[in-house]
Design a protein around this motif. Structure first.
Motif, PDB file in Angstrom:
ATOM      1  N   GLY A   1       0.751  -1.352   0.054  1.00  0.00           N
ATOM      2  CA  GLY A   1       0.018   0.177   0.144  1.00  0.00           C
ATOM      3  C   GLY A   1       0.776   1.098  -0.048  1.00  0.00           C
ATOM      4  N   LEU A   2       2.129   1.236   0.571  1.00  0.00           N
ATOM      5  CA  LEU A   2       2.939   2.320   0.472  1.00  0.00           C
ATOM      6  C   LEU A   2       3.899   2.339  -0.452  1.00  0.00           C
ATOM      7  CD1 LEU A   2       3.469   2.577   4.354  1.00  0.00           C
ATOM      8  CD2 LEU A   2       1.993   4.109   3.098  1.00  0.00           C
ATOM      9  N   GLY A   3       3.721   1.565  -1.297  1.00  0.00           N
ATOM     10  CA  GLY A   3       4.491   1.266  -2.462  1.00  0.00           C
ATOM     11  C   GLY A   3       6.077   1.347  -2.091  1.00  0.00           C
ATOM     12  N   GLN A   4       6.578   0.340  -1.258  1.00  0.00           N
ATOM     13  CA  GLN A   4       7.807   0.145  -0.693  1.00  0.00           C
ATOM     14  C   GLN A   4       8.765  -0.568  -1.416  1.00  0.00           C
ATOM     15  OE1 GLN A   4       6.770  -1.011   3.392  1.00  0.00           O
ATOM     16  NE2 GLN A   4       7.165   1.224   4.012  1.00  0.00           N
ATOM     17  N   ASN A   5       9.706  -0.357  -2.153  1.00  0.00           N
ATOM     18  CA  ASN A   5      10.657  -1.040  -2.868  1.00  0.00           C
ATOM     19  C   ASN A   5      11.911  -0.439  -2.521  1.00  0.00           C
ATOM     20  OD1 ASN A   5       7.946  -0.595  -4.987  1.00  0.00           O
ATOM     21  ND2 ASN A   5       9.026  -2.609  -5.108  1.00  0.00           N
ATOM     22  N   PHE A   6      13.048  -1.323  -2.016  1.00  0.00           N
ATOM     23  CA  PHE A   6      14.184  -0.587  -1.627  1.00  0.00           C
ATOM     24  C   PHE A   6      15.341  -0.841  -2.720  1.00  0.00           C
ATOM     25  CE2 PHE A   6      12.935  -1.824   2.997  1.00  0.00           C
ATOM     26  CZ  PHE A   6      12.149  -0.564   2.980  1.00  0.00           C
ATOM     27  N   ILE A   7      16.065   0.226  -2.938  1.00  0.00           N
ATOM     28  CA  ILE A   7      17.243  -0.145  -3.852  1.00  0.00           C
ATOM     29  C   ILE A   7      18.238  -0.849  -3.233  1.00  0.00           C
ATOM     30  CG2 ILE A   7      18.758   1.528  -5.067  1.00  0.00           C
ATOM     31  CD1 ILE A   7      17.034   3.656  -4.622  1.00  0.00           C
ATOM     32  N   ILE A   8      18.574  -1.926  -4.369  1.00  0.00           N
ATOM     33  CA  ILE A   8      19.805  -2.646  -4.277  1.00  0.00           C
ATOM     34  C   ILE A   8      21.066  -2.488  -5.280  1.00  0.00           C
ATOM     35  CG2 ILE A   8      18.366  -4.474  -2.948  1.00  0.00           C
ATOM     36  CD1 ILE A   8      18.192  -6.034  -5.515  1.00  0.00           C
ATOM     37  N   ASN A   9      20.507  -1.684  -6.518  1.00  0.00           N
ATOM     38  CA  ASN A   9      21.601  -1.374  -7.226  1.00  0.00           C
ATOM     39  C   ASN A   9      22.672  -0.343  -6.424  1.00  0.00           C
ATOM     40  OD1 ASN A   9      23.262  -0.166  -9.487  1.00  0.00           O
ATOM     41  ND2 ASN A   9      21.907  -0.457 -10.731  1.00  0.00           N
ATOM     42  N   PRO A  10      23.776  -0.782  -6.322  1.00  0.00           N
ATOM     43  CA  PRO A  10      24.770   0.240  -5.739  1.00  0.00           C
ATOM     44  C   PRO A  10      25.205   1.476  -6.432  1.00  0.00           C
ATOM     45  CG  PRO A  10      26.089  -1.679  -6.580  1.00  0.00           C
ATOM     46  CD  PRO A  10      24.473  -1.940  -6.640  1.00  0.00           C
ATOM     47  N   SER A  11      24.941   1.432  -7.590  1.00  0.00           N
ATOM     48  CA  SER A  11      25.129   2.650  -8.483  1.00  0.00           C
ATOM     49  C   SER A  11      24.138   3.970  -8.609  1.00  0.00           C
ATOM     50  CB  SER A  11      25.616   2.386  -9.886  1.00  0.00           C
ATOM     51  OG  SER A  11      24.459   1.652 -10.465  1.00  0.00           O
ATOM     52  N   VAL A  12      22.988   3.475  -8.103  1.00  0.00           N
ATOM     53  CA  VAL A  12      21.712   4.386  -8.257  1.00  0.00           C
ATOM     54  C   VAL A  12      21.908   5.640  -7.454  1.00  0.00           C
ATOM     55  CG1 VAL A  12      19.444   4.643  -8.082  1.00  0.00           C
ATOM     56  CG2 VAL A  12      20.460   2.557  -9.335  1.00  0.00           C
ATOM     57  N   CYS A  13      21.834   5.228  -5.924  1.00  0.00           N
ATOM     58  CA  CYS A  13      22.108   6.450  -5.209  1.00  0.00           C
ATOM     59  C   CYS A  13      23.184   7.431  -5.006  1.00  0.00           C
ATOM     60  CB  CYS A  13      21.798   5.813  -3.696  1.00  0.00           C
ATOM     61  SG  CYS A  13      19.832   5.197  -3.680  1.00  0.00           S
ATOM     62  N   PRO A  14      24.336   6.831  -5.129  1.00  0.00           N
ATOM     63  CA  PRO A  14      25.447   7.700  -5.257  1.00  0.00           C
ATOM     64  C   PRO A  14      25.284   8.594  -6.637  1.00  0.00           C
ATOM     65  CG  PRO A  14      26.306   5.631  -4.982  1.00  0.00           C
ATOM     66  CD  PRO A  14      24.873   5.508  -5.140  1.00  0.00           C
ATOM     67  N   ALA A  15      24.568   8.357  -7.671  1.00  0.00           N
ATOM     68  CA  ALA A  15      24.542   8.864  -9.042  1.00  0.00           C
ATOM     69  C   ALA A  15      23.548  10.135  -8.651  1.00  0.00           C
ATOM     70  CB  ALA A  15      24.031   8.246 -10.057  1.00  0.00           C
ATOM     71  N   MET A  16      22.377   9.457  -8.092  1.00  0.00           N
ATOM     72  CA  MET A  16      21.350  10.620  -7.492  1.00  0.00           C
ATOM     73  C   MET A  16      21.740  11.684  -6.774  1.00  0.00           C
ATOM     74  SD  MET A  16      17.895   8.326  -7.045  1.00  0.00           S
ATOM     75  CE  MET A  16      16.823   9.839  -6.745  1.00  0.00           C
ATOM     76  N   ALA A  17      22.400  11.307  -5.584  1.00  0.00           N
ATOM     77  CA  ALA A  17      23.209  12.358  -4.892  1.00  0.00           C
ATOM     78  C   ALA A  17      24.063  13.374  -5.415  1.00  0.00           C
ATOM     79  CB  ALA A  17      23.705  11.590  -3.633  1.00  0.00           C
ATOM     80  N   GLU A  18      24.758  12.761  -6.206  1.00  0.00           N
ATOM     81  CA  GLU A  18      25.822  13.485  -6.942  1.00  0.00           C
ATOM     82  C   GLU A  18      25.275  14.584  -7.801  1.00  0.00           C
ATOM     83  OE1 GLU A  18      29.773  14.798  -7.188  1.00  0.00           O
ATOM     84  OE2 GLU A  18      29.267  13.067  -6.052  1.00  0.00           O
ATOM     85  N   GLN A  19      24.168  14.179  -8.720  1.00  0.00           N
ATOM     86  CA  GLN A  19      23.538  14.898  -9.760  1.00  0.00           C
ATOM     87  C   GLN A  19      22.374  15.625  -9.099  1.00  0.00           C
ATOM     88  OE1 GLN A  19      23.048  13.148 -13.704  1.00  0.00           O
ATOM     89  NE2 GLN A  19      23.921  11.314 -12.930  1.00  0.00           N
ATOM     90  N   CYS A  20      22.176  15.663  -7.925  1.00  0.00           N
ATOM     91  CA  CYS A  20      20.820  16.495  -7.399  1.00  0.00           C
ATOM     92  C   CYS A  20      21.186  17.928  -7.235  1.00  0.00           C
ATOM     93  CB  CYS A  20      20.410  16.165  -6.046  1.00  0.00           C
ATOM     94  SG  CYS A  20      21.248  16.339  -4.667  1.00  0.00           S
ATOM     95  N   GLY A  21      22.602  18.190  -7.171  1.00  0.00           N
ATOM     96  CA  GLY A  21      23.132  19.397  -7.093  1.00  0.00           C
ATOM     97  C   GLY A  21      23.747  20.079  -5.748  1.00  0.00           C
ATOM     98  N   ALA A  22      23.239  19.472  -4.578  1.00  0.00           N
ATOM     99  CA  ALA A  22      23.580  19.854  -3.253  1.00  0.00           C
ATOM    100  C   ALA A  22      25.060  19.541  -3.016  1.00  0.00           C
ATOM    101  CB  ALA A  22      22.719  19.263  -2.224  1.00  0.00           C
ATOM    102  N   SER A  23      25.653  20.861  -2.367  1.00  0.00           N
ATOM    103  CA  SER A  23      26.935  20.827  -2.044  1.00  0.00           C
ATOM    104  C   SER A  23      27.318  20.785  -0.532  1.00  0.00           C
ATOM    105  CB  SER A  23      27.738  22.032  -2.568  1.00  0.00           C
ATOM    106  OG  SER A  23      27.339  23.209  -1.883  1.00  0.00           O
TER     107      SER A  23
END
Length: 287
Positions: A23-45
């Motif tokens: 119901g909450l659409g929970q799917n946890f990320i297991i691809n180790p490259s995805v989150c670093p790429a998201m964090a890097e490209q979001c623009g925050a320093s």
């Protein structure tokens, strides 16, 4: 603990007696490259703050915390808090906030959590079932975000980033383009998640526009016209606007003065066409 390793995730879930909620659409990320790429490209320093929506077990949260001054993660599922306290225990720059992002006072949250940050960004893996409402809430509330980087269903990403006037575009496409410049960053396969969803995903970035120059009345007309034009695609724009409550004579005059055909359909208009038409409608009538 490796939060992208299925066996480590299973152990974490078992220790806390956690089970996934469909119901909450929970799917946890297991691809180790995805989150670093998201964090890097979001623009925050290192001087900036990031609002995360639905941190899950903290995979993306950790990557954001390593790169920015402060992360505030809003989570609706109270069952995840003991897990997050374990996985994020070493990060003093992370705040976990219980709440529904669609009901949270975001202006107060920004003031309370990011007072020492130069800029504020959004970065999140959004549940599919609330993608459009969350994105529009973030854009419509005039919150001083610099950019919104989110993972959404691939089909939604294609629609949100489609050129206005193309067949893939819809009312939400036009609305998103009004507030931001959307950018398709990269695809994410369904196998990148645990459990695996039935569809692929993609990460997009919405760079918020600072050059919006329509008056409140023109904005009201703009969104009413866009909703009408895409709500009844088979009708001509003139008939769709009339059905939505616009005066037929005023709608016809606005369409003609904008240089559009009286038989044009809303889906054929460009972004400039929609804004020009809305300004002309605002001069001639009100909803």
């Amino acid at each position: 603990m490796d939060l992208c390793k299925p066996s480590d995730i299973s152990g974490l879930l078992q220790r806390h007696g956690f089970s996934f909620s469909k119901g909450l659409g929970q799917n946890f990320i297991i691809n180790p490259s995805v989150c670093p790429a998201m964090a890097e490209q979001c623009g925050a320093s290192g001087r900036d703050g990031v609002l995360e929506i639905g941190p899950g077990i903290g995979v993306l949260t950790k990557e954001l915390a390593l790169r920015c001054r402060k992360v505030a993660a809003v989570e609706l599922d109270r069952r995840l808090f003991p897990l997050l306290e374990e996985t994020l225990g070493g990060f003093e720059n992370v705040s976990l906030i219980y709440g529904d992002i669609l009901k949270t006072d975001l202006h107060a949250l920004i003031n309370n959590e990011f007072s020492r940050c130069e800029n504020v960004f959004v970065c999140a893996n959004l549940p599919y079932y609330i993608t459009s409402p969350v994105i529009m809430r973030l854009l419509e509330d005039n919150i001083p975000f610099n950019a919104v980087t989110v993972m959404v269903q691939k089909e939604a990403a294609d629609r949100l980033c489609a050129p206005v006037g193309s067949r893939a575009a819809g009312a939400v496409t036009v609305a998103v383009r009004y507030y931001s410049e959307p950018e398709f960053l990269f695809p994410v396969s369904r196998g990148s998640f645990m459990p695996s969803p039935k569809v692929d995903s993609a990460v997009i970035k919405l760079n918020l526009r600072q050059d919006r120059d329509m008056s409140p009345e023109e904005e009201k007309i703009f969104f009413a016209a866009v909703h009408a034009g895409f709500g009844q695609r088979r009708k001509t724009l003139l008939n769709a606007l009339t059905a939505a409550g616009f005066s037929k004579s005023s709608a016809a005059a606005a369409i003609s003065s904008a240089g559009l055909s009286e038989t044009v359909r809303g889906e054929a208009l460009s972004m400039d066409d929609w804004q020009d038409l809305s300004r002309r409608l605002a001069e001639l009538c009100s909803v």
